[in-house]
Design a protein around this motif. Structure first.
Motif, PDB file in Angstrom:
ATOM      1  N   LYS A 112     -73.496 -74.661  36.497  1.00 38.74           N
ATOM      2  CA  LYS A 112     -73.244 -75.375  37.757  1.00 38.74           C
ATOM      3  C   LYS A 112     -73.265 -74.409  38.938  1.00 38.74           C
ATOM      4  O   LYS A 112     -73.963 -74.636  39.920  1.00 38.74           O
ATOM      5  CB  LYS A 112     -71.878 -76.077  37.716  1.00 38.74           C
ATOM      6  N   SER A 113     -72.481 -73.319  38.817  1.00 35.38           N
ATOM      7  CA  SER A 113     -72.424 -72.358  39.920  1.00 35.38           C
ATOM      8  C   SER A 113     -73.790 -71.740  40.154  1.00 35.38           C
ATOM      9  O   SER A 113     -74.201 -71.531  41.303  1.00 35.38           O
ATOM     10  CB  SER A 113     -71.413 -71.260  39.611  1.00 35.38           C
ATOM     11  N   THR A 114     -74.455 -71.438  39.072  1.00 35.33           N
ATOM     12  CA  THR A 114     -75.776 -70.828  39.184  1.00 35.33           C
ATOM     13  C   THR A 114     -76.707 -71.728  40.000  1.00 35.33           C
ATOM     14  O   THR A 114     -77.409 -71.263  40.897  1.00 35.33           O
ATOM     15  CB  THR A 114     -76.349 -70.590  37.780  1.00 35.33           C
ATOM     16  N   MET A 124     -69.784 -75.998  47.804  1.00 33.83           N
ATOM     17  CA  MET A 124     -68.413 -75.662  47.419  1.00 33.83           C
ATOM     18  C   MET A 124     -68.354 -75.459  45.918  1.00 33.83           C
ATOM     19  O   MET A 124     -68.710 -76.342  45.155  1.00 33.83           O
ATOM     20  CB  MET A 124     -67.462 -76.783  47.824  1.00 33.83           C
ATOM     21  N   ASP A 125     -67.889 -74.259  45.533  1.00 34.44           N
ATOM     22  CA  ASP A 125     -67.829 -73.945  44.104  1.00 34.44           C
ATOM     23  C   ASP A 125     -66.381 -74.022  43.635  1.00 34.44           C
ATOM     24  O   ASP A 125     -65.610 -73.098  43.837  1.00 34.44           O
ATOM     25  CB  ASP A 125     -68.411 -72.548  43.872  1.00 34.44           C
ATOM     26  N   GLU A 126     -66.017 -75.110  43.037  1.00 36.96           N
ATOM     27  CA  GLU A 126     -64.650 -75.338  42.570  1.00 36.96           C
ATOM     28  C   GLU A 126     -63.625 -74.942  43.631  1.00 36.96           C
ATOM     29  O   GLU A 126     -62.762 -74.094  43.381  1.00 36.96           O
ATOM     30  CB  GLU A 126     -64.391 -74.573  41.269  1.00 36.96           C
ATOM     31  N   PRO A 127     -63.697 -75.530  44.813  1.00 34.01           N
ATOM     32  CA  PRO A 127     -62.869 -75.058  45.932  1.00 34.01           C
ATOM     33  C   PRO A 127     -61.379 -75.286  45.719  1.00 34.01           C
ATOM     34  O   PRO A 127     -60.568 -74.686  46.422  1.00 34.01           O
ATOM     35  CB  PRO A 127     -63.369 -75.886  47.120  1.00 34.01           C
TER      36      PRO A 127
HETATM   37 MG   LIG Z   1     -68.655 -71.703  37.953  1.00 32.91          MG
END
Ligand SMILES: [Mg+2]
Ligand SMILES: Nc1ncnc2c1ncn2[C@@H]1O[C@H](COP(=O)(O)OP(=O)(O)O)[C@@H](O)[C@H]1O
Lengths: 272, 431
Positions: free
Chosen positions: A63-65, A192-195
């Motif tokens: 996901k982050s990638t 937003m990455d797991e904010p």
């Molecule tokens: Mg991640």
């Protein structure tokens, strides 16, 4: 048009509708490698204008990638290689001609751990406009700082101590400061990455509320490990599994009636 | 019940007894730790005691006060108050006449013995006083002169009265004269005029460390201005810009190895390249600083890189995230956060350079230099080399002066460290 041909020319195994009626970002067959290790493969997905889309999936599924592809943050990681095409307003951001500096001004990012600069609250927000030369006098800068903090829902809490360090705020306030910092350069998209993963429930609720207001002005892509959060905040949800985009669709649909068996297992808690 | 599991009572007993054992082990370890610290501290105390015990007296010496008739004709034969004229004057004769008035020697033999009492530097002292204030010419005024180092040693008790005259460095007549001077209250023991402000000399009573101290400062200044910018720039490049390939790897390995190379090797390098190839003069602080800069560079690079990589990646992400370029991220965020660490590494490197002798011996900074250097291009020596040279001299007074110079070197070091701590605290953001 050539661009449109490009956008149509792809293959996908994803279940559901990857398209958006009014796309802001169009990604086609995006694969990312970390030193020859494939992290995500052939992800194609449209991000609509002023929509909130959640990326969910088990940890390590990419996901982050995928998120970091949109502002080319992956460029800062050694050994990371991105294949495929991502169009932002019909422009391939992985084109050789593209400079990442304006791109990142257009596509803001908020990280998992609140990361304000070790500077004053004011300077945190003013940093982006300053380096991009958005304004040339103090009054306009004050204005940007005030508007950004207001839009991030932080103004009332910090207006009396703009000179105190940003790192002295509480976690939730720091995260909203980071949002203010991101919107200070007038982006069109916010990643937003797991904010909220480092925040308590009250601070999380504040951010989620804020997201609804922000969605009036920005397209928001949010990675979250909380299905409830995805259900609460987003119009569309994309489910990733082992580097593949398994299923995408309206959030309501994904959470109540997922099509793919893997999505079903994840939603019902059998993969986690 | 599972057979392989113990019953709870037995287990509790075993745990209890093992707890005692573990506690004893903890105690023993604590004891070992404390003993080693104690031993190390005792060595340190011993070291400081022996240095200070010898060094403190080195800062003081014996003087004789004499009423000298500053005869204008004899002191300034040309009458123009020029250096040349004053240094050709007969100051020594006037000082001896003043001395004879007090001790009243009889005959040439006794006068010859009496000459030994006052340091040979007396005439220079008078010439300097006149240069400072010509109005004293023609008057008779009391002036204090350092006594010769043998007399000093006698007054300190290192030369004993009861050793047979033939084994003594001073004969009975001289002792008799000194006794008269003491009885007449002409002898005083006070803080030395020479230890801090004198330059190198073979006469221990007038030898000082000023030349070496200035040489050290000049050398360190050169070293700092070469090694700090170079080292920081190298570290920034290696951490932020260098492509990850074989060449970079080789460079990194070599930098790490260089930090462990014996310092004398850098001296040989300096001798071969700066003096041999470029034909620069020997013994000058410029070369000394360059050699020490090469020696300190690896330390600075390594510590600067550590400081840079200790900056949290989240800060870099934040900067990149709002669109800062690589250079902006470095300049605005990474380097300000890394500067305290870089400075600490630099000061450690400089402190090592300050105490370094071997490479400077190689490039000739061991030469006997009387003049105080005025620039980085004049021959000079440095503190540790001066200490090394004094330790080698036979005169008793040099033993004390060696320790005194060591104290000064230590003070210098502590000062540098204090500056480092001050700068670090000042630059460190506390938020
Ligand atoms: Mg991640
Ligand atoms: N900087 C990196 N270097 C190497 N591998 C990475 C890096 N970041 C992520 N990966 C790998 O890529 C995969 C996807 O990671 P990530 O996108 O962080 O997953 P998620 O955000 O869904 O938990 C994981 O297998 C992870 O180990």
């Amino acid at each position: 048009m050539e661009m449109n041909e490009d956008k149509k020319d792809f293959k996908t195994n994803t279940v559901g509708d990857i398209f958006s009626d009014n796309p802001k970002i169009v990604s086609r067959n995006v694969s990312v490698y970390y030193n020859d290790k494939k992290a995500i493969s052939d992800v194609s997905l449209d991000i609509g204008s002023k929509e909130i889309i959640s990326l969910i999936g088990p940890s390590g599924c990419g996901k982050s990638t995928f998120l970091r592809c949109f502002n080319r943050m992956n460029d800062t990681i050694d050994g990371c290689k991105v294949e495929g095409k991502i169009f932002l307003d019909n422009e391939n951001i992985y084109d050789e001609m593209i400079d990442v500096v304006p791109l990142r001004a257009k596509v803001g990012m908020v990280f998992q751990k609140p990361n304000p600069f070790p500077k004053s609250i004011y300077d945190n927000v003013a940093y982006g406009p300053r380096i991009h030369g958005l304004v040339d006098n103090k009054k306009d800068m004050d204005n940007i700082v005030e508007m950004s903090l207001k839009n991030a829902g932080l103004w009332d809490e910090v207006k009396d101590r703009l000179d105190s360090p940003g790192t002295g705020l509480s976690g939730g306030q720091q995260q909203r400061l980071c949002i203010a910092r991101a919107i200070a350069v007038s982006p069109e998209i916010i990643l937003m990455d797991e904010p909220c993963s480092a925040l308590d429930p009250i601070a999380t609720a504040k951010i989620e509320e804020l997201l609804q207001t922000l969605a009036n002005d920005y397209s928001i892509v949010i990675v979250t490990h909380s299905m409830q959060q995805a259900a609460r905040v987003s119009q569309r949800t994309a489910y990733f599994h082992l580097g593949e985009l398994v299923e995408v669709g309206y959030t309501k649909h994904i959470f109540t009636n997922p099509t793919d068996i893997k999505t079903q297992n994840y939603i019902t808690g059998r993969i986690g | 019940m599972n057979k392989s599991l113990m019953n709870a009572k037995d287990a509790e007993l075993i745990v209890k007894s093992s707890v005692l054992k573990r506690r004893r082990k903890d105690k023993r370890l604590k004891f070992y730790g404390r003993s080693t610290i104690f031993i190390a501290l005792s060595f340190l105390v011993f070291l400081f005691y022996s240095i200070f015990e010898k060094g403190i007296p080195g800062f003081f010496q014996y003087y004789v006060t004499l009423d000298v008739n500053l005869d204008q004709k004899r002191l300034d034969p040309k009458g123009d108050l020029s250096h040349e004229s004053l240094y050709n004057g007969d100051g020594r004769g006037l000082v001896l006449e003043a001395l004879y008035k007090v001790i009243k020697p009889k005959g040439r033999k006794e006068k010859k013995s009496a000459k030994k009492i006052i340091s040979s530097n007396a005439d220079v002292r008078i010439a300097k006083m006149i240069l400072n204030d010509p109005s004293i010419l023609g008057k008779t005024i009391p002036i204090t002169f350092a006594v010769d180092d043998d007399i000093d040693s006698f007054l300190r008790g290192y030369i004993k009265r009861d050793t047979p005259e033939s084994d003594r460095r001073i004969n009975d007549k001289v002792i008799n004269f000194v006794d008269i001077l003491v009885k007449e209250n002409k002898v005083i023991y006070k803080f030395s005029d020479y230890i801090l402000t004198g330059s190198a000399s073979r006469s221990p009573e007038i030898a000082g460390i000023k030349g070496a101290l200035i040489g050290s400062i000049l050398t360190l200044v050169v070293c700092f201005f070469l090694s700090f910018p170079l080292g920081v720039a190298t570290a920034v490049y290696l951490e932020g810009f260098a492509p990850k390939n074989k060449i970079t790897e080789i460079i990194e390995i070599n930098i790490n190895n260089l930090a462990a190379v014996p310092s004398v090797v850098f001296g040989i390098l300096g001798l071969a390249i700066f003096i041999g190839v470029f034909g620069m003069p020997r013994s000058i602080p410029l070369i000394g600083g360059m050699v020490l800069a090469i020696m300190t560079l690896p330390t600075i690079i390594i510590s600067s890189r550590a400081a840079i990589s200790a900056v949290p990646p989240s800060i870099k992400d934040a900067a990149y995230g709002v669109g800062a370029s690589k250079l902006q991220t470095l300049m605005h965020h990474v380097i300000p956060l890394a500067i305290p660490g870089m400075l600490t590494g630099t000061i450690i490197g400089m402190a090592r350079a300050l105490g370094e002798t071997a490479p400077l011996l190689m490039i000739g900074m061991v030469a006997f230099i009387v003049d105080i250097p005025n620039s980085i291009q004049e021959p000079a020596t440095v503190l540790p080399v001066q200490i090394f040279m004094w330790a080698d001299f036979a005169e008793r007074m040099f033993i004390n002066k060696t320790s005194s110079a060591t104290i000064i070197l230590l003070v210098f070091l502590i000062l540098m460290n204090a500056i480092a701590v001050f700068l670090r605290n000042k630059l460190e953001r506390r938020w």
